[in-house]
Design a protein around this motif. Structure first.
Motif, PDB file in Angstrom:
ATOM      1  N   LEU A  30     -11.384   4.308  -6.446  1.00  0.00           N
ATOM      2  CA  LEU A  30     -12.497   3.442  -5.915  1.00  0.00           C
ATOM      3  C   LEU A  30     -13.353   4.268  -5.336  1.00  0.00           C
ATOM      4  CD1 LEU A  30     -10.252   0.672  -4.539  1.00  0.00           C
ATOM      5  CD2 LEU A  30     -11.542   0.860  -6.731  1.00  0.00           C
ATOM      6  N   LEU A  38       0.714  -1.292  -0.021  1.00  0.00           N
ATOM      7  CA  LEU A  38      -0.129   0.059  -0.051  1.00  0.00           C
ATOM      8  C   LEU A  38       0.776   1.117   0.066  1.00  0.00           C
ATOM      9  CD1 LEU A  38      -2.602  -1.190   2.454  1.00  0.00           C
ATOM     10  CD2 LEU A  38      -2.777  -1.041  -0.049  1.00  0.00           C
ATOM     11  N   ASP A  79      -5.957  -8.346  -4.166  1.00  0.00           N
ATOM     12  CA  ASP A  79      -5.612  -7.947  -5.693  1.00  0.00           C
ATOM     13  C   ASP A  79      -5.210  -9.419  -6.034  1.00  0.00           C
ATOM     14  OD1 ASP A  79      -3.247  -8.063  -4.868  1.00  0.00           O
ATOM     15  OD2 ASP A  79      -2.552  -6.065  -4.928  1.00  0.00           O
ATOM     16  N   ASP A 137      -4.269   7.395  -1.018  1.00  0.00           N
ATOM     17  CA  ASP A 137      -3.514   7.214  -2.149  1.00  0.00           C
ATOM     18  C   ASP A 137      -4.489   7.201  -3.335  1.00  0.00           C
ATOM     19  OD1 ASP A 137      -4.160   4.622  -1.961  1.00  0.00           O
ATOM     20  OD2 ASP A 137      -2.143   3.839  -2.040  1.00  0.00           O
ATOM     21  N   TRP A 138      -4.049   6.720  -4.398  1.00  0.00           N
ATOM     22  CA  TRP A 138      -4.847   6.506  -5.685  1.00  0.00           C
ATOM     23  C   TRP A 138      -6.038   5.737  -5.455  1.00  0.00           C
ATOM     24  CZ3 TRP A 138      -5.229   2.105  -8.004  1.00  0.00           C
ATOM     25  CH2 TRP A 138      -4.178   0.838  -7.531  1.00  0.00           C
ATOM     26  N   ARG A 139      -5.928   4.702  -4.736  1.00  0.00           N
ATOM     27  CA  ARG A 139      -6.869   3.646  -4.427  1.00  0.00           C
ATOM     28  C   ARG A 139      -8.405   4.462  -3.895  1.00  0.00           C
ATOM     29  NH1 ARG A 139      -2.170   1.633  -2.814  1.00  0.00           N
ATOM     30  NH2 ARG A 139      -1.397  -0.132  -3.935  1.00  0.00           N
ATOM     31  N   ILE A 145      -6.921   4.030   3.503  1.00  0.00           N
ATOM     32  CA  ILE A 145      -6.038   4.357   2.455  1.00  0.00           C
ATOM     33  C   ILE A 145      -5.933   5.670   2.234  1.00  0.00           C
ATOM     34  CG2 ILE A 145      -5.980   1.959   1.659  1.00  0.00           C
ATOM     35  CD1 ILE A 145      -8.441   2.672  -0.213  1.00  0.00           C
ATOM     36  N   LEU A 202      -9.628  -5.247  -0.525  1.00  0.00           N
ATOM     37  CA  LEU A 202      -8.550  -4.757  -1.272  1.00  0.00           C
ATOM     38  C   LEU A 202      -7.517  -5.871  -1.818  1.00  0.00           C
ATOM     39  CD1 LEU A 202      -7.034  -2.226   1.596  1.00  0.00           C
ATOM     40  CD2 LEU A 202      -8.238  -1.531  -0.775  1.00  0.00           C
TER      41      LEU A 202
END
Length: 167
Positions: free
Chosen positions: A106, A80, A121, A100-102, A98, A119
């Motif tokens: 999302l 992460l 993946d 960040d870009w997530r 989180i 989360l």
């Protein structure tokens, strides 16, 4: 639709997933005013550093056995954005903050509290092949974001701690 990490339920107590929504495996370090300490060394009254409210007094600590067959999530080192510092195994419902870009992609927000299982993946965050035998939940007067295992994690629900909150 059924929850992919739901477990069968028996008895009349709240489902184990609810009671174990937020708990840390033994050995997970938690930031406190006394430094980073393993979760099993904390005691009620210790002051834990939280992201949302500074140092907060720990009201209750509950150690529970992990039920056989409960699927847990393995978050790999640096999965992460440089966090966590080392692999960590979490409960599927454990909320991770989180930032960040997530979160932007999302949830359309700069930050979000997301269940660990959401989360997954399959590569960096995946179902764990090993499960700790015990976990410890940390309870405060209200929910907080604490620094544990190199992640920002939501504390346990105060309603499931003995002696305070709605039972």
């Amino acid at each position: 639709m059924t929850d992919p990490y739901d477990q069968s339920r028996t008895g009349t107590s709240p489902p184990i997933e609810t009671r174990l929504e937020a708990a840390l495996p033994l050995g997970t370090t938690v930031l406190t005013l006394d430094g980073a300490l393993p979760v099993e060394h904390l005691t009620p009254g210790d002051r834990v550093i939280t992201r949302d409210a500074g140092a907060q007094r720990l009201r209750a600590i509950i150690r529970r056995k992990v039920p056989q067959g409960l699927r847990m999530v393995r978050v790999g080192r640096d999965a992460l954005g440089g966090k966590p510092d080392a692999d960590i195994t979490l409960l599927p419902h454990q909320r991770i903050l989180i930032r960040d870009w997530r979160a932007k992609l999302l949830y359309g927000a700069p930050q979000a509290k997301v269940a660990a299982a959401r989360l997954i993946d399959g590569e960096f965050i995946r179902w764990a092949t090993d499960t700790p035998t015990d976990v410890i939940s940390l309870h405060f007067e209200r929910l907080h974001i604490l620094y544990a295992g190199g992640l920002e994690l939501q504390s346990a629900n105060p309603h499931y701690a003995p002696g305070f909150g709605a039972q």
